[in-house]
Design a protein around this motif. Structure first.
Motif, PDB file in Angstrom:
ATOM      1  N   VAL A 113      -0.142  12.004  13.703  1.00  0.00           N
ATOM      2  CA  VAL A 113      -0.422  11.506  12.358  1.00  0.00           C
ATOM      3  C   VAL A 113      -1.544  10.474  12.397  1.00  0.00           C
ATOM      4  N   THR A 114      -2.518  10.624  11.513  1.00  0.00           N
ATOM      5  CA  THR A 114      -3.501   9.585  11.225  1.00  0.00           C
ATOM      6  C   THR A 114      -3.188   9.051   9.835  1.00  0.00           C
ATOM      7  N   PHE A 115      -2.809   7.791   9.755  1.00  0.00           N
ATOM      8  CA  PHE A 115      -2.336   7.232   8.498  1.00  0.00           C
ATOM      9  C   PHE A 115      -3.491   6.936   7.542  1.00  0.00           C
ATOM     10  N   GLU A 116      -3.123   6.796   6.274  1.00  0.00           N
ATOM     11  CA  GLU A 116      -4.099   6.493   5.227  1.00  0.00           C
ATOM     12  C   GLU A 116      -4.832   5.179   5.535  1.00  0.00           C
ATOM     13  N   ARG A 117      -6.035   5.049   4.963  1.00  0.00           N
ATOM     14  CA  ARG A 117      -6.805   3.812   5.099  1.00  0.00           C
ATOM     15  C   ARG A 117      -7.240   3.356   3.710  1.00  0.00           C
ATOM     16  N   ARG A 118      -7.146   2.071   3.480  1.00  0.00           N
ATOM     17  CA  ARG A 118      -7.562   1.509   2.203  1.00  0.00           C
ATOM     18  C   ARG A 118      -9.001   1.024   2.287  1.00  0.00           C
ATOM     19  N   GLY A 119      -9.568   0.744   1.118  1.00  0.00           N
ATOM     20  CA  GLY A 119     -10.941   0.289   1.053  1.00  0.00           C
ATOM     21  C   GLY A 119     -11.107  -1.120   1.582  1.00  0.00           C
ATOM     22  N   ALA A 120     -12.297  -1.654   1.441  1.00  0.00           N
ATOM     23  CA  ALA A 120     -12.615  -2.978   1.972  1.00  0.00           C
ATOM     24  C   ALA A 120     -11.792  -4.049   1.279  1.00  0.00           C
TER      25      ALA A 120
END
Length: 388
Positions: free
Chosen positions: A223-230
């Motif tokens: 699994v590669t988890f979600e990433r949020r913006g800056a």
């Protein structure tokens, strides 16, 4: 040879409950070229040039095997009498053709399954090029190599869902993985988005996030988890991804507490209203689970196409392969270890849920197997694995 005598010999040698399929209660069993001679170790060696059986049913505990027709060539068996009871010790057959073969029963994942017997190992020259050698499976040895190169698309229709309305979900699968940035959830009004976080698989709908499947702990393999913006903003820049092989193997190794573990109550309701269809082209490689190993080979079409369909995912799922080609199969079932050097057949696997109990039916049609071997399990061994 008469039907009753042939069936009696089979029942005596195999130590299993034989019967007839269907409501008519009739079966046929014929034997040609029967020979029998004693061995120096006290066992008997039985040879059969050809054995043909029709409408045959074999029961072993809660699981059953039904065969419309099987034609076995070049069969040799060793039978030993212990305490006045005859039991088969081993059996070999040059080849067998069959149709209408069905194995069915409850799905159960035992916490411990014995190592498959070394006597059932395939020759080293034909062992799988990658992965565990036949006969070396552990109780956690889940291997799903064909998923590593899976290509296809899975589509589902969620009818009258409170959260998603009537939603159409499309999940592309490329190079053995799912990129949730490419998955779509379409319905009336603003569309929703799927993704994966450290908490689990989710859907972001207009009225908030809901989890379809919650992980027991993170990180989870594949699994590669979600990433949020800056600056830790609320916007999701990447929805995450799954590598199917690693993720499925990880979930199966953890999933011994029963089917449906990790599903939220909302997800269970959604799955009950979800129809599914899809087509996946799998690669080749080792498929292994407790008590079963087989090496799936690429066929003339360059892979195996799996058709998936379900009217209600919450009640069951069917997977079909029009032509399966495999080798070096080793399995435990009914107190025996069974091996086949080569196997080709049309395959259908049906999973269904009845009152929280998951059951399976594995059907093989128009099949042929070569290099069959059957070995009686040691008396102290654990029960055989019932799942496909």
């Amino acid at each position: 040879m008469t039907v009753s005598l042939a069936a009696s010999l089979l029942e005596l040698a195999l130590g299993l409950q034989l019967g007839a399929t269907g409501s008519a209660g009739r079966n046929r069993c014929t034997i040609e070229g029967l020979t029998c001679r004693p061995r120096e170790d006290g066992a008997f060696e039985i040879g059969i040039e050809r054995l043909e059986a029709m409408a045959l049913r074999i029961a072993s505990g809660a699981h059953g095997l039904e065969v419309e027709r099987i034609d076995v060539q070049g069969l040799a068996a060793q039978v030993r009498a212990d305490g006045g009871t005859a039991r088969m010790v081993s059996l070999q057959a040059r080849e067998a053709a069959f149709s209408g073969l069905k194995l069915h029963g409850p799905v159960a994942l035992p916490p411990q399954v014995r190592k498959l017997r070394e006597a059932m190992q395939a020759p080293a020259a034909s062992a799988p090029a990658a992965g565990v050698a036949a006969g070396q499976a552990r109780d956690d040895a889940w291997r799903l190599d064909p998923l590593a190169a899976a290509e296809g698309t899975v589509r589902s229709r969620i009818t009258d869902a409170h959260l998603l309305f009537d939603a159409d979900v499309t999940v592309p699968i490329r190079a053995g993985g799912i990129d949730f940035n490419d998955a779509t959830v379409e319905h009336v009004g603003p569309d929703s988005r799927m993704g994966v976080s450290k908490m689990g698989l989710y859907v972001d709908a207009p009225d908030g996030r809901s989890y379809l499947y919650q992980f027991a702990a993170a990180p989870v393999a594949g699994v590669t988890f979600e990433r949020r913006g800056a600056l830790l903003g609320p916007w999701i820049s990447e929805r995450g991804s799954l590598r199917l092989q690693e993720f499925a193997e990880s979930m199966l190794r953890q999933g011994r507490r029963g089917p449906g573990q990790g599903l939220t109550e909302q997800a269970r309701l959604l799955l009950g209203r979800t129809a599914l269809s899809g087509e996946l082209r799998l690669g080749d490689g080792l498929v292994a689970m407790p008590g079963l190993q087989v090496f799936v080979e690429a066929n003339e079409g360059g892979g195996h196409v799996v058709a998936l369909h379900a009217e209600s995912v919450g009640r069951g799922l069917t997977a079909e392969i029009a032509s399966l080609t495999a080798r070096d199969a080793v399995a435990d079932w009914g107190g025996f270890a069974l091996g086949a050097a080569r196997l080709k057949a049309a395959l259908s696997l049906q999973l269904r849920v009845d009152d929280s109990q998951m059951r399976f039916e594995l059907a093989l049609a128009d099949g042929r197997a070569e290099g069959l071997r059957l070995e009686a399990a040691p008396a102290a061994s654990a029960p055989a694995l019932p799942t496909p």
